[in-house]
Design an enzyme around this catalytic site. Structure first.
Site, PDB file in Angstrom:
ATOM      1  N   ASP A  33       0.849  -1.197   0.000  1.00  0.00           N
ATOM      2  CA  ASP A  33       0.000   0.000   0.000  1.00  0.00           C
ATOM      3  C   ASP A  33       0.883   1.245   0.000  1.00  0.00           C
ATOM      4  OD1 ASP A  33      -3.211   0.535   0.967  1.00  0.00           O
ATOM      5  OD2 ASP A  33      -1.800   2.211   1.106  1.00  0.00           O
ATOM      6  N   ILE A  34       0.499   2.240  -0.783  1.00  0.00           N
ATOM      7  CA  ILE A  34       1.313   3.447  -0.925  1.00  0.00           C
ATOM      8  C   ILE A  34       1.298   4.279   0.362  1.00  0.00           C
ATOM      9  CG2 ILE A  34      -0.431   5.055  -1.863  1.00  0.00           C
ATOM     10  CD1 ILE A  34       1.670   5.666  -4.091  1.00  0.00           C
ATOM     11  N   ASN A  93     -12.799  -3.326   2.429  1.00  0.00           N
ATOM     12  CA  ASN A  93     -13.749  -2.218   2.501  1.00  0.00           C
ATOM     13  C   ASN A  93     -14.688  -2.322   1.299  1.00  0.00           C
ATOM     14  OD1 ASN A  93     -12.485  -1.145   4.808  1.00  0.00           O
ATOM     15  ND2 ASN A  93     -11.007  -0.031   3.557  1.00  0.00           N
ATOM     16  N   GLY A  99     -15.961   2.416   3.727  1.00  0.00           N
ATOM     17  CA  GLY A  99     -14.643   3.054   3.686  1.00  0.00           C
ATOM     18  C   GLY A  99     -13.858   2.781   2.413  1.00  0.00           C
ATOM     19  N   HIS A 106     -10.192  -5.110  -3.333  1.00  0.00           N
ATOM     20  CA  HIS A 106      -8.867  -5.434  -2.802  1.00  0.00           C
ATOM     21  C   HIS A 106      -8.980  -5.858  -1.358  1.00  0.00           C
ATOM     22  CE1 HIS A 106      -9.716  -1.130  -2.426  1.00  0.00           C
ATOM     23  NE2 HIS A 106      -9.113  -1.202  -1.242  1.00  0.00           N
ATOM     24  N   HIS A 108      -6.912  -5.753   2.130  1.00  0.00           N
ATOM     25  CA  HIS A 108      -5.781  -5.202   2.876  1.00  0.00           C
ATOM     26  C   HIS A 108      -5.223  -6.292   3.786  1.00  0.00           C
ATOM     27  CE1 HIS A 108      -6.635  -0.771   2.297  1.00  0.00           C
ATOM     28  NE2 HIS A 108      -7.835  -1.256   2.035  1.00  0.00           N
TER      29      HIS A 108
HETATM   30  P1  5GP Z   1      -9.705   1.442   0.275  1.00  0.00           P
HETATM   31  O1  5GP Z   1      -9.977   2.621   1.174  1.00  0.00           O
HETATM   32  O2  5GP Z   1     -10.332   1.617  -1.073  1.00  0.00           O
HETATM   33  O3  5GP Z   1     -10.012   0.131   0.918  1.00  0.00           O
HETATM   34  O4  5GP Z   1      -8.141   1.405   0.112  1.00  0.00           O
HETATM   35  C1  5GP Z   1      -7.445   1.834  -1.009  1.00  0.00           C
HETATM   36  C2  5GP Z   1      -5.982   1.746  -0.656  1.00  0.00           C
HETATM   37  O5  5GP Z   1      -5.232   1.883  -1.836  1.00  0.00           O
HETATM   38  C3  5GP Z   1      -5.514   2.851   0.316  1.00  0.00           C
HETATM   39  O6  5GP Z   1      -4.971   2.255   1.481  1.00  0.00           O
HETATM   40  C4  5GP Z   1      -4.468   3.616  -0.499  1.00  0.00           C
HETATM   41  O7  5GP Z   1      -3.366   4.020   0.279  1.00  0.00           O
HETATM   42  C5  5GP Z   1      -4.074   2.607  -1.567  1.00  0.00           C
HETATM   43  N1  5GP Z   1      -3.677   3.214  -2.829  1.00  0.00           N
HETATM   44  C6  5GP Z   1      -4.338   4.172  -3.526  1.00  0.00           C
HETATM   45  N2  5GP Z   1      -3.698   4.482  -4.652  1.00  0.00           N
HETATM   46  C7  5GP Z   1      -2.592   3.691  -4.684  1.00  0.00           C
HETATM   47  C8  5GP Z   1      -1.519   3.551  -5.625  1.00  0.00           C
HETATM   48  O8  5GP Z   1      -1.450   4.211  -6.659  1.00  0.00           O
HETATM   49  N3  5GP Z   1      -0.552   2.633  -5.326  1.00  0.00           N
HETATM   50  C9  5GP Z   1      -0.607   1.887  -4.191  1.00  0.00           C
HETATM   51  N4  5GP Z   1       0.405   1.024  -3.992  1.00  0.00           N
HETATM   52  N5  5GP Z   1      -1.609   1.987  -3.288  1.00  0.00           N
HETATM   53  C10 5GP Z   1      -2.584   2.887  -3.531  1.00  0.00           C
END
Ligand code: 5GP
Ligand code: ZN
Length: 122
Positions: A33-34, A93, A99, A106, A108
């Site tokens: 995760d970034i 999520n 969230g 995906h 986490h």
């Molecule tokens: P969500 O809130 O949709 O469950 O989580 C999305 C996740 O994707 C977040 O934790 C965010 O930091 C990660 N994320 C968003 N854009 C990118 C990206 O371009 N590269 C990576 N490696 N992670 C990303």
């Protein structure tokens, strides 16, 4: 494989956006995760564009099962301690109230020495 042109995770799958890869096969990709919220924080995604868990069907059960079964193996490879003393957290999520920010389903995987807190979970 079905991809969606405006999807950031489909772009990562296609190599159009770089990522720090954890694992890849023909069906799934895992990458860091970034913005990690734990010492170990990576995402496992299906290569098939499924926008959210609620849009998965029984046709997707094998791939969702694979993602779930990969989580412990990859978590340990990334440094999560095994057994009951160690462990990891898995989060999916779904939708705005769940969230979700990126609409490519995906999982986490979070692990590592505490303290750490997942935003929104307390
Ligand atoms: P969500 O809130 O949709 O469950 O989580 C999305 C996740 O994707 C977040 O934790 C965010 O930091 C990660 N994320 C968003 N854009 C990118 C990206 O371009 N590269 C990576 N490696 N992670 C990303
Ligand atoms: Zn996608």
């Amino acid at each position: 494989m079905r991809h969606q042109a405006d999807c950031i995770f489909c772009k990562i799958i296609l190599g159009q956006i770089p990522c720090k890869k954890v694992f890849e096969d023909e069906e799934v990709l895992a990458f860091h995760d970034i913005h990690p919220v734990a010492p170990i924080h990576f995402l496992i995604i299906p290569k098939k564009h499924i926008a959210m868990l609620a849009e998965a069907t029984l046709d997707d059960q094998a791939i969702l099962g694979k993602m779930m079964c990969l989580a412990p193996k990859l978590a340990e490879e990334q440094g999560a301690e095994p057994g009951r003393e160690g462990g990891f957290k898995v989060i999916v999520n779904n939708g705005a109230q769940g969230g979700q920010e990126v609409y490519h389903m995906h999982m986490h995987v979070l692990a590592g020495s505490r303290p750490w807190k997942v935003p929104g979970l307390g």
